[in-house]
Design a protein around this motif. Structure first.
Motif, PDB file in Angstrom:
ATOM      1  N   ASN A 146       0.859  -1.188   0.000  1.00  0.00           N
ATOM      2  CA  ASN A 146       0.000   0.000   0.000  1.00  0.00           C
ATOM      3  C   ASN A 146       0.897   1.240   0.000  1.00  0.00           C
ATOM      4  O   ASN A 146       1.415   1.650   1.037  1.00  0.00           O
ATOM      5  CB  ASN A 146      -0.911   0.001   1.232  1.00  0.00           C
ATOM      6  CG  ASN A 146      -1.959   1.118   1.178  1.00  0.00           C
ATOM      7  OD1 ASN A 146      -1.719   2.155   0.577  1.00  0.00           O
ATOM      8  ND2 ASN A 146      -3.098   0.881   1.804  1.00  0.00           N
ATOM      9  N   ASP A 147       1.084   1.835  -1.176  1.00  0.00           N
ATOM     10  CA  ASP A 147       1.951   3.007  -1.307  1.00  0.00           C
ATOM     11  C   ASP A 147       1.267   4.293  -0.866  1.00  0.00           C
ATOM     12  O   ASP A 147       1.905   5.361  -0.832  1.00  0.00           O
ATOM     13  CB  ASP A 147       2.436   3.152  -2.752  1.00  0.00           C
ATOM     14  CG  ASP A 147       3.477   2.104  -3.123  1.00  0.00           C
ATOM     15  OD1 ASP A 147       4.340   1.813  -2.262  1.00  0.00           O
ATOM     16  OD2 ASP A 147       3.424   1.573  -4.240  1.00  0.00           O
ATOM     17  N   ASN A 148      -0.019   4.206  -0.526  1.00  0.00           N
ATOM     18  CA  ASN A 148      -0.751   5.402  -0.106  1.00  0.00           C
ATOM     19  C   ASN A 148      -0.557   5.718   1.369  1.00  0.00           C
ATOM     20  O   ASN A 148      -0.941   6.785   1.835  1.00  0.00           O
ATOM     21  CB  ASN A 148      -2.249   5.227  -0.394  1.00  0.00           C
ATOM     22  CG  ASN A 148      -2.528   5.078  -1.876  1.00  0.00           C
ATOM     23  OD1 ASN A 148      -1.928   5.780  -2.703  1.00  0.00           O
ATOM     24  ND2 ASN A 148      -3.420   4.167  -2.228  1.00  0.00           N
ATOM     25  N   ILE A 149       0.024   4.774   2.111  1.00  0.00           N
ATOM     26  CA  ILE A 149       0.224   4.977   3.546  1.00  0.00           C
ATOM     27  C   ILE A 149       1.719   5.010   3.831  1.00  0.00           C
ATOM     28  O   ILE A 149       2.457   4.110   3.440  1.00  0.00           O
ATOM     29  CB  ILE A 149      -0.444   3.850   4.368  1.00  0.00           C
ATOM     30  CG1 ILE A 149      -1.945   3.793   4.085  1.00  0.00           C
ATOM     31  CG2 ILE A 149      -0.206   4.064   5.865  1.00  0.00           C
ATOM     32  CD1 ILE A 149      -2.660   2.654   4.784  1.00  0.00           C
ATOM     33  N   GLN A 150       2.146   6.062   4.503  1.00  0.00           N
ATOM     34  CA  GLN A 150       3.551   6.230   4.845  1.00  0.00           C
ATOM     35  C   GLN A 150       3.932   5.311   5.996  1.00  0.00           C
ATOM     36  O   GLN A 150       3.209   5.215   6.993  1.00  0.00           O
ATOM     37  CB  GLN A 150       3.828   7.687   5.226  1.00  0.00           C
ATOM     38  CG  GLN A 150       5.296   8.029   5.405  1.00  0.00           C
ATOM     39  CD  GLN A 150       6.068   8.040   4.094  1.00  0.00           C
ATOM     40  OE1 GLN A 150       5.493   8.258   3.035  1.00  0.00           O
ATOM     41  NE2 GLN A 150       7.367   7.795   4.167  1.00  0.00           N
ATOM     42  N   SER A 151       5.062   4.642   5.880  1.00  0.00           N
ATOM     43  CA  SER A 151       5.512   3.739   6.937  1.00  0.00           C
ATOM     44  C   SER A 151       5.793   4.503   8.226  1.00  0.00           C
ATOM     45  O   SER A 151       6.296   5.628   8.209  1.00  0.00           O
ATOM     46  CB  SER A 151       6.781   2.995   6.496  1.00  0.00           C
ATOM     47  OG  SER A 151       7.277   2.201   7.550  1.00  0.00           O
ATOM     48  N   GLU A 152       5.468   3.864   9.362  1.00  0.00           N
ATOM     49  CA  GLU A 152       5.645   4.494  10.671  1.00  0.00           C
ATOM     50  C   GLU A 152       6.636   3.737  11.550  1.00  0.00           C
ATOM     51  O   GLU A 152       6.699   3.955  12.747  1.00  0.00           O
ATOM     52  CB  GLU A 152       4.288   4.574  11.387  1.00  0.00           C
ATOM     53  CG  GLU A 152       3.260   5.413  10.646  1.00  0.00           C
ATOM     54  CD  GLU A 152       1.903   5.404  11.350  1.00  0.00           C
ATOM     55  OE1 GLU A 152       1.840   4.949  12.502  1.00  0.00           O
ATOM     56  OE2 GLU A 152       0.921   5.861  10.733  1.00  0.00           O
TER      57      GLU A 152
END
Length: 324
Positions: free
Chosen positions: A213-219
């Motif tokens: 999912n490239d729409n969510i930035q990794s945390e």
């Protein structure tokens, strides 16, 4: 300049050019000629030789053309001693026991390259060493087809969406994977949940579907897999349950299960056949532990906790009911 010296200078220059273009990715013959103080014609011959050696680059036509390295970086030749070659092959062959491995194809390729360039005497020595060395990894039938996907997502700080097959049902999860690790023949990965900001461990073979999912930035930040495991162990300590067992030496010979570290048994000074085993367990391990302990029959007796005593009674009652 002697012929031998000329060859040595050229070999050194080829390796230096190889390292240079690995770092710069894009280059021109004019640029290399200035860098290495030779003519563009000499550089062109060097480039042709590097291409024959398998260095992956291609030429670009046009006014501003030149050369561009392909994504796959190839290093110059590296010399290994016989012991280094044997250690690499033994390690890689041990890892090849896994049905799934992030670099399965690469392992086979490395071994093939090393063997094809080994002398007859080295091959004979390796054959003898292999007869005397074996690193046993528990064989598991479960396949982990998404192992490399999880690994790459961890390396590239990607968010993943998976369908995970838990004991109760299949759940869709959005996770930030931190890294993979192996334990007792299984592959696991630590990840932080997108909705529940909590780190948990998952079995890779229980993933039924996988997408990035490239729409969510990794945390996940800069957290490493070793730090994640250490954090989990530390956070679990407060909730662990003390288990005390009376154990005899026959039990240890029946089954040395990974979950039971029998090196912690304190043997009775008067009766060396019996001893007491103490260890801390996560509450979610009690069910599994109760079923496991039935394997040992009357060679293990639970001292505490009472919850484990009740669990093993329930388990034995269910088994007995099958034969009523």
């Amino acid at each position: 300049m002697s012929v031998l010296r000329s060859i040595m200078v050229k070999s050194t220059r080829l390796i230096d050019i190889w390292l240079y273009i690995n770092n710069h990715k894009k280059f021109t013959t004019t640029e290399l000629a200035k860098k290495f103080n030779v003519s563009t014609r000499t550089i062109q011959r060097d480039i042709d030789e590097l291409s024959l050696l398998g260095v992956p680059f291609y030429s670009e036509v046009g006014r501003n053309g030149g050369y561009t390295m392909l994504h796959q970086e190839v290093l110059p030749p590296i010399s290994f001693s016989e012991d280094e070659i044997i250690s690499i092959i033994l390690t890689y062959k041990s890892m090849a026991q896994y049905k799934d491995f992030p670099y399965q194809f690469e392992i086979e390729s490395v071994i093939a390259k090393l063997l094809s360039n080994s002398s007859t005497s080295l091959l004979a020595r390796l054959n003898q060493v292999e007869k005397c060395f074996y690193l046993k990894i528990p064989e598991r039938n479960e396949k982990a087809p998404f192992l490399k996907d999880v690994f790459n997502a961890s390396v590239n700080n990607k968010c993943i969406e998976i369908m995970y097959d838990s004991l109760e049902n299949k759940d869709k999860k959005i996770l930030f994977p931190i890294g993979i690790y192996s334990d007792n023949g299984y592959w696991y990965f630590c990840a932080i949940g997108h909705h529940v900001k909590e780190m948990r461990t998952y079995r890779v073979d229980r993933i039924k579907s996988f997408v990035i999912n490239d729409n969510i930035q990794s945390e996940k930040g800069q957290l490493t897999i070793e730090e994640a495991l250490a954090h989990q162990i530390q956070s679990d300590e407060a909730h662990k349950v003390l288990v005390r067992l009376k154990v005899n030496k026959k039990a240890i010979r029946i089954l040395n299960a990974p979950i039971l570290d029998f090196s912690k048994v304190k043997w009775d000074e008067d009766n060396h056949f019996w001893g007491v085993y103490e260890d801390l367990f996560n509450p979610n391990e009690i069910d599994y532990l109760s079923s496991l302990l039935t394997v040992y029959g009357d060679n293990i007796k639970i001292i505490e906790p009472t919850t484990l005593v009740e669990k093993i009674k329930e388990h034995l009652a269910k088994v007995a009911s099958l034969y009523d």
